[in-house]
Scaffold this active site. Structure first.
Site, PDB file in Angstrom:
ATOM      1  N   ASP A  78       0.809  -1.220   0.000  1.00  0.00           N
ATOM      2  CA  ASP A  78       0.000   0.000   0.000  1.00  0.00           C
ATOM      3  C   ASP A  78       0.844   1.272   0.000  1.00  0.00           C
ATOM      4  O   ASP A  78       0.448   2.298   0.577  1.00  0.00           O
ATOM      5  CB  ASP A  78      -0.975   0.017   1.193  1.00  0.00           C
ATOM      6  CG  ASP A  78      -1.890  -1.190   1.192  1.00  0.00           C
ATOM      7  OD1 ASP A  78      -2.253  -1.652   0.097  1.00  0.00           O
ATOM      8  OD2 ASP A  78      -2.231  -1.679   2.285  1.00  0.00           O
ATOM      9  N   LYS A  89       1.830   2.358  -5.002  1.00  0.00           N
ATOM     10  CA  LYS A  89       2.460   1.886  -6.236  1.00  0.00           C
ATOM     11  C   LYS A  89       1.547   2.148  -7.437  1.00  0.00           C
ATOM     12  O   LYS A  89       2.009   2.505  -8.514  1.00  0.00           O
ATOM     13  CB  LYS A  89       2.738   0.379  -6.140  1.00  0.00           C
ATOM     14  CG  LYS A  89       3.658   0.009  -4.975  1.00  0.00           C
ATOM     15  CD  LYS A  89       3.787  -1.487  -4.801  1.00  0.00           C
ATOM     16  CE  LYS A  89       2.526  -2.190  -4.352  1.00  0.00           C
ATOM     17  NZ  LYS A  89       2.088  -1.856  -2.982  1.00  0.00           N
ATOM     18  N   GLY A  90       0.220   1.937  -7.220  1.00  0.00           N
ATOM     19  CA  GLY A  90      -0.740   2.106  -8.312  1.00  0.00           C
ATOM     20  C   GLY A  90      -0.679   3.507  -8.887  1.00  0.00           C
ATOM     21  O   GLY A  90      -0.658   3.702 -10.101  1.00  0.00           O
ATOM     22  N   GLY A 101      -4.515  -4.272  -3.943  1.00  0.00           N
ATOM     23  CA  GLY A 101      -5.516  -3.236  -4.186  1.00  0.00           C
ATOM     24  C   GLY A 101      -4.765  -1.960  -4.513  1.00  0.00           C
ATOM     25  O   GLY A 101      -4.156  -1.370  -3.640  1.00  0.00           O
ATOM     26  N   HIS A 102      -4.756  -1.598  -5.784  1.00  0.00           N
ATOM     27  CA  HIS A 102      -3.967  -0.444  -6.228  1.00  0.00           C
ATOM     28  C   HIS A 102      -4.916   0.678  -6.659  1.00  0.00           C
ATOM     29  O   HIS A 102      -5.842   0.436  -7.428  1.00  0.00           O
ATOM     30  CB  HIS A 102      -3.043  -0.847  -7.389  1.00  0.00           C
ATOM     31  CG  HIS A 102      -2.006  -1.863  -6.984  1.00  0.00           C
ATOM     32  ND1 HIS A 102      -1.072  -2.358  -7.846  1.00  0.00           N
ATOM     33  CD2 HIS A 102      -1.755  -2.450  -5.786  1.00  0.00           C
ATOM     34  CE1 HIS A 102      -0.289  -3.219  -7.205  1.00  0.00           C
ATOM     35  NE2 HIS A 102      -0.695  -3.292  -5.953  1.00  0.00           N
ATOM     36  N   GLN A 150       2.035  -5.913  -3.330  1.00  0.00           N
ATOM     37  CA  GLN A 150       2.484  -6.017  -1.938  1.00  0.00           C
ATOM     38  C   GLN A 150       3.757  -5.171  -1.748  1.00  0.00           C
ATOM     39  O   GLN A 150       4.003  -4.285  -2.541  1.00  0.00           O
ATOM     40  CB  GLN A 150       2.717  -7.471  -1.521  1.00  0.00           C
ATOM     41  CG  GLN A 150       1.459  -8.310  -1.410  1.00  0.00           C
ATOM     42  CD  GLN A 150       0.905  -8.781  -2.740  1.00  0.00           C
ATOM     43  OE1 GLN A 150       1.581  -9.432  -3.505  1.00  0.00           O
ATOM     44  NE2 GLN A 150      -0.343  -8.454  -3.003  1.00  0.00           N
ATOM     45  N   ASP A 185       2.077  14.589   2.269  1.00  0.00           N
ATOM     46  CA  ASP A 185       1.086  15.552   2.773  1.00  0.00           C
ATOM     47  C   ASP A 185       0.455  15.101   4.085  1.00  0.00           C
ATOM     48  O   ASP A 185      -0.002  15.921   4.878  1.00  0.00           O
ATOM     49  CB  ASP A 185      -0.015  15.772   1.726  1.00  0.00           C
ATOM     50  CG  ASP A 185      -0.638  14.451   1.274  1.00  0.00           C
ATOM     51  OD1 ASP A 185       0.102  13.632   0.678  1.00  0.00           O
ATOM     52  OD2 ASP A 185      -1.839  14.226   1.524  1.00  0.00           O
ATOM     53  N   SER A 232       5.149  12.472  -3.617  1.00  0.00           N
ATOM     54  CA  SER A 232       3.713  12.566  -3.868  1.00  0.00           C
ATOM     55  C   SER A 232       3.055  13.310  -2.710  1.00  0.00           C
ATOM     56  O   SER A 232       3.336  13.038  -1.544  1.00  0.00           O
ATOM     57  CB  SER A 232       3.128  11.162  -4.013  1.00  0.00           C
ATOM     58  OG  SER A 232       1.734  11.238  -4.170  1.00  0.00           O
ATOM     59  N   GLY A 264      -0.487  14.011  -2.735  1.00  0.00           N
ATOM     60  CA  GLY A 264      -1.941  13.828  -2.811  1.00  0.00           C
ATOM     61  C   GLY A 264      -2.220  12.678  -3.754  1.00  0.00           C
ATOM     62  O   GLY A 264      -1.342  12.264  -4.517  1.00  0.00           O
TER      63      GLY A 264
HETATM   64  P1  GDP Z   1      -0.845   0.458  -3.526  1.00  0.00           P
HETATM   65  O1  GDP Z   1      -1.420  -0.835  -3.088  1.00  0.00           O
HETATM   66  O2  GDP Z   1       0.635   0.525  -3.276  1.00  0.00           O
HETATM   67  O3  GDP Z   1      -1.155   0.815  -4.955  1.00  0.00           O
HETATM   68  O4  GDP Z   1      -1.496   1.576  -2.604  1.00  0.00           O
HETATM   69  P2  GDP Z   1      -3.055   1.703  -2.199  1.00  0.00           P
HETATM   70  O5  GDP Z   1      -3.817   2.171  -3.371  1.00  0.00           O
HETATM   71  O6  GDP Z   1      -3.529   0.461  -1.528  1.00  0.00           O
HETATM   72  O7  GDP Z   1      -2.983   2.789  -1.050  1.00  0.00           O
HETATM   73  C1  GDP Z   1      -2.502   4.075  -1.293  1.00  0.00           C
HETATM   74  C2  GDP Z   1      -3.600   5.076  -0.945  1.00  0.00           C
HETATM   75  O8  GDP Z   1      -3.043   6.370  -0.840  1.00  0.00           O
HETATM   76  C3  GDP Z   1      -4.675   5.194  -2.006  1.00  0.00           C
HETATM   77  O9  GDP Z   1      -5.895   5.471  -1.393  1.00  0.00           O
HETATM   78  C4  GDP Z   1      -4.212   6.389  -2.839  1.00  0.00           C
HETATM   79  O10 GDP Z   1      -5.268   7.048  -3.530  1.00  0.00           O
HETATM   80  C5  GDP Z   1      -3.640   7.273  -1.766  1.00  0.00           C
HETATM   81  N1  GDP Z   1      -2.541   8.150  -2.189  1.00  0.00           N
HETATM   82  C6  GDP Z   1      -1.602   7.937  -3.138  1.00  0.00           C
HETATM   83  N2  GDP Z   1      -0.666   8.922  -3.113  1.00  0.00           N
HETATM   84  C7  GDP Z   1      -1.055   9.780  -2.138  1.00  0.00           C
HETATM   85  C8  GDP Z   1      -0.502  10.976  -1.603  1.00  0.00           C
HETATM   86  O11 GDP Z   1       0.563  11.443  -1.994  1.00  0.00           O
HETATM   87  N3  GDP Z   1      -1.196  11.572  -0.592  1.00  0.00           N
HETATM   88  C9  GDP Z   1      -2.347  11.059  -0.100  1.00  0.00           C
HETATM   89  N4  GDP Z   1      -2.936  11.734   0.905  1.00  0.00           N
HETATM   90  N5  GDP Z   1      -2.885   9.931  -0.561  1.00  0.00           N
HETATM   91  C10 GDP Z   1      -2.243   9.293  -1.564  1.00  0.00           C
HETATM   92  P1  IMO Z   2      -0.858  -4.101  -2.332  1.00  0.00           P
HETATM   93  O1  IMO Z   2      -0.429  -4.628  -3.680  1.00  0.00           O
HETATM   94  C1  IMO Z   2      -0.883  -4.577   1.995  1.00  0.00           C
HETATM   95  C2  IMO Z   2      -0.900  -8.656   3.529  1.00  0.00           C
HETATM   96  C3  IMO Z   2      -2.141  -9.146   4.228  1.00  0.00           C
HETATM   97  C4  IMO Z   2      -1.526 -10.132   5.216  1.00  0.00           C
HETATM   98  C5  IMO Z   2      -0.380 -10.736   4.418  1.00  0.00           C
HETATM   99  C6  IMO Z   2      -0.713 -12.072   3.770  1.00  0.00           C
HETATM  100  O2  IMO Z   2      -2.173  -3.407  -2.370  1.00  0.00           O
HETATM  101  O3  IMO Z   2       0.227  -3.310  -1.701  1.00  0.00           O
HETATM  102  P2  IMO Z   2      -2.229 -12.771   1.682  1.00  0.00           P
HETATM  103  O4  IMO Z   2      -3.687 -12.552   1.421  1.00  0.00           O
HETATM  104  O5  IMO Z   2      -1.341 -12.180   0.646  1.00  0.00           O
HETATM  105  O6  IMO Z   2      -1.883 -14.199   1.989  1.00  0.00           O
HETATM  106  O7  IMO Z   2      -1.954 -11.969   3.075  1.00  0.00           O
HETATM  107  O8  IMO Z   2      -0.061  -9.794   3.404  1.00  0.00           O
HETATM  108  N1  IMO Z   2      -1.121  -8.130   2.168  1.00  0.00           N
HETATM  109  C7  IMO Z   2      -1.075  -6.832   1.848  1.00  0.00           C
HETATM  110  N2  IMO Z   2      -0.906  -5.756   2.636  1.00  0.00           N
HETATM  111  N3  IMO Z   2      -0.996  -4.433   0.649  1.00  0.00           N
HETATM  112  C8  IMO Z   2      -1.141  -5.508  -0.141  1.00  0.00           C
HETATM  113  O9  IMO Z   2      -1.131  -5.433  -1.489  1.00  0.00           O
HETATM  114  C9  IMO Z   2      -1.221  -6.782   0.454  1.00  0.00           C
HETATM  115  N4  IMO Z   2      -1.386  -8.034  -0.026  1.00  0.00           N
HETATM  116  C10 IMO Z   2      -1.307  -8.857   1.040  1.00  0.00           C
HETATM  117  O10 IMO Z   2      -2.820  -8.093   4.875  1.00  0.00           O
HETATM  118  O11 IMO Z   2      -0.971  -9.421   6.305  1.00  0.00           O
HETATM  119 MG    MG Z   3      -2.917  -1.574  -1.843  1.00  0.00          MG
END
Ligand code: GDP
Ligand code: IMO
Ligand code: MG
Length: 452
Positions: free
Chosen positions: A13, A16-17, A40-41, A229, A338, A418, A420
């Site tokens: 999280d 990356k997305g 979840g990206h 991940q 931010d 980044s 926002g």
């Molecule tokens: P990923 O799994 O690495 O793609 O990340 P996620 O999408 O799960 O989580 C990142 C969250 O942060 C998402 O809700 C994005 O919309 C949000 N986000 C991304 N960049 C920024 C930033 O620079 N500031 C803030 N406040 N939110 C951000």
């Molecule tokens: P993105 O790509 C954050 C965590 C789960 C759990 C562990 C194992 O959005 O960054 P699994 O279902 O893979 O066997 O769970 O890994 N986990 C993540 N945490 N971001 C993810 O993906 C994750 N994918 C798995 O919460 O702790």
């Molecule tokens: Mg994610």
């Protein structure tokens, strides 16, 4: 040389997305090579939010091919839901999406096993998986005899193969009982009908992606590898057993995609400006206090896949320096800066203490990591809202000092910041973020006892 990798350096999280969507502009292909629907990206653009799970985050752009390779475990129902959701919102998929015939398929029994077995670590602890069947599907892949790949769907013996696996699973599940919980017997005929229909729906996208990617490299196409991940969740190099079941650090790119590492010339290490973790396992800098609340609320730190509140804490430079080296990063992208606005002071963990001894390396055993007491450097905070800042030099001096210190501790320059969620809320400090020949890491600023 055509390949860029976007790799999370923390526990997932890291946004990356957002970065992949942004960098897709300068690439021809976006490739997911490990993980599955546990990812979840999020991409935010023009006031619209897109949540992507198995489909690469480049899909919103035109003139790009999005490839899901054989290293991914593929839940067909989940891909179809994503395709439908995107098309409903006007995104053209067509031949823009390719799915590997080598990808192992997640079936309902994998999801049942995942939910049944989580919580059965010795001591009763739970990994806290996403419940998407990821671990069990990878387990069957490695075990081989009960594995079914997407390419098997189009072979004459698909029905028989599936019936065989269901038979074996049913006999195994008959002996599984924990605290009165059991797994219902599976119906091979019903599952075959459902999955054969998914296979037909996905058929136009299915390809030998290994051969395709190798051809595209030779044609001089530019690749963007999208990690899922984070490196600390890597099955081999992460905080085992609180990890996912694939190589989610940079080391997984080649094995998952089939593209030799020599074609990769740029690795971007993505970090949040602080730490988060969903699920179980140690998070040494966790803040269960007002700081943690600040980060969770301002950063909307709730899981994209499961909506669970994410655990939050200060930036851990010991962990991120380890994964920056592990993933061989050229430069850093620091996201969600931010979110730190409004704190009087900000802290960076630059070493650990275990049993009164200061260490600067990341422990390989979870029991040591659980004992680690963070040693913090405290820097002045800032109150300014950063969400409108577009130039590095426009950032408050305290924010710049914070980023510079992160770069120093991790041994790589912060090239992207980044501020926002929107595409536009990005500071490209080095417009042309190029890779360089591998260079050794500078010595750790806190040399300490030898790594053991
Ligand atoms: P990923 O799994 O690495 O793609 O990340 P996620 O999408 O799960 O989580 C990142 C969250 O942060 C998402 O809700 C994005 O919309 C949000 N986000 C991304 N960049 C920024 C930033 O620079 N500031 C803030 N406040 N939110 C951000
Ligand atoms: P993105 O790509 C954050 C965590 C789960 C759990 C562990 C194992 O959005 O960054 P699994 O279902 O893979 O066997 O769970 O890994 N986990 C993540 N945490 N971001 C993810 O993906 C994750 N994918 C798995 O919460 O702790
Ligand atoms: Mg994610």
């Amino acid at each position: 040389m055509p390949g860029t990798c976007v790799i999370g350096l923390q526990w997932g999280d890291e946004a990356k997305g957002k970065l992949v969507d942004l960098l897709t502009e300068e690439h021809d292909l976006v490739v997911r090579y490990q993980g599955g629907a546990n990812a979840g990206h999020t991409v935010v653009s023009g006031g619209q939010t897109w949540k992507l799970s198995l489909i690469p985050s480049g899909i919103l752009r035109d003139n790009v091919t999005c490839v899901v390779t054989g290293g991914v475990v593929l839940d067909p129902a989940s891909v179809i839901r994503e395709i439908d959701g995107l098309e409903k919102r006007g995104v053209t998929i067509g031949r823009k999406l390719l799915l590997s015939d080598r990808a192992h398929v997640v079936f309902p029994w994998h999801v049942s096993e995942d939910r049944f077995l989580d919580g059965s670590l010795s001591g009763g602890e739970a990994i806290g998986t996403t419940g998407r069947g990821i671990g069990p599907c990878y387990r069957d892949k490695v075990g081989r005899s009960l594995a079914i790949r997407l390419g098997d769907f189009y072979r004459p013996d698909f029905r028989d193969k599936l019936a065989h696996v269901v038979n074996v699973k049913n006999s195994l599940f008959a002996g599984w009982k924990v605290g009165g919980v059991t797994i219902e017997p599976l119906d091979a005929g019903r599952i075959h009908a459902e999955y054969a229909a998914y296979g037909e729906r996905l058929r136009p996208h299915v390809a030998d992606t290994t051969a395709f990617l190798l051809d595209e490299i030779e044609a001089g196409k530019r690749f963007l590898f999208e990690g899922a991940q984070g490196s600390l969740l890597d099955i081999d190099h992460g905080t085992f057993p609180f990890v996912t079941s694939s190589n989610s650090s940079g080391v997984g790119v080649s094995s998952g995609s089939g593209v030799p590492g020599r074609w990769i010339d740029r690795v971007i290490g993505v970090v949040k400006a602080y730490s988060t973790r969903v699920g179980g396992g140690p998070l040494p800098t966790e803040q269960i206090n007002a700081v943690g609340e600040h980060l969770r609320e301002r950063g909307h730190e709730y899981g994209t896949v499961t909506n669970r509140p994410r655990r939050c804490g200060w930036f851990d430079a010991v962990a991120a320096r380890y994964t920056a080296r592990l993933s061989g990063v050229d430069c850093l992208a620091v996201m969600l800066l931010d979110v730190l606005s409004g704190l009087d002071e900000v802290k960076i963990c630059s070493a650990y203490e275990i049993d009164g001894q200061r260490i600067s390396h990341f422990p390989s055993h979870i029991d040591d990591l659980k004992q680690a007491v963070p040693v913090y450097e405290t820097l002045p905070g800032w109150r300014d809202d950063l969400t409108g800042v577009r130039g590095y030099d426009e950032l408050p001096s305290q924010a710049r000092a914070y980023l510079d210190r992160i770069g120093e501790l991790l041994g790589r320059r912060v090239s992207i910041v980044s501020v926002g969620p929107d595409r536009a809320q990005t500071i490209l400090r080095d417009r042309n973020v190029v890779g360089s020949p591998p260079k050794p890491w500078p010595p750790h600023p806190h040399p300490s006892a030898a790594n053991v």
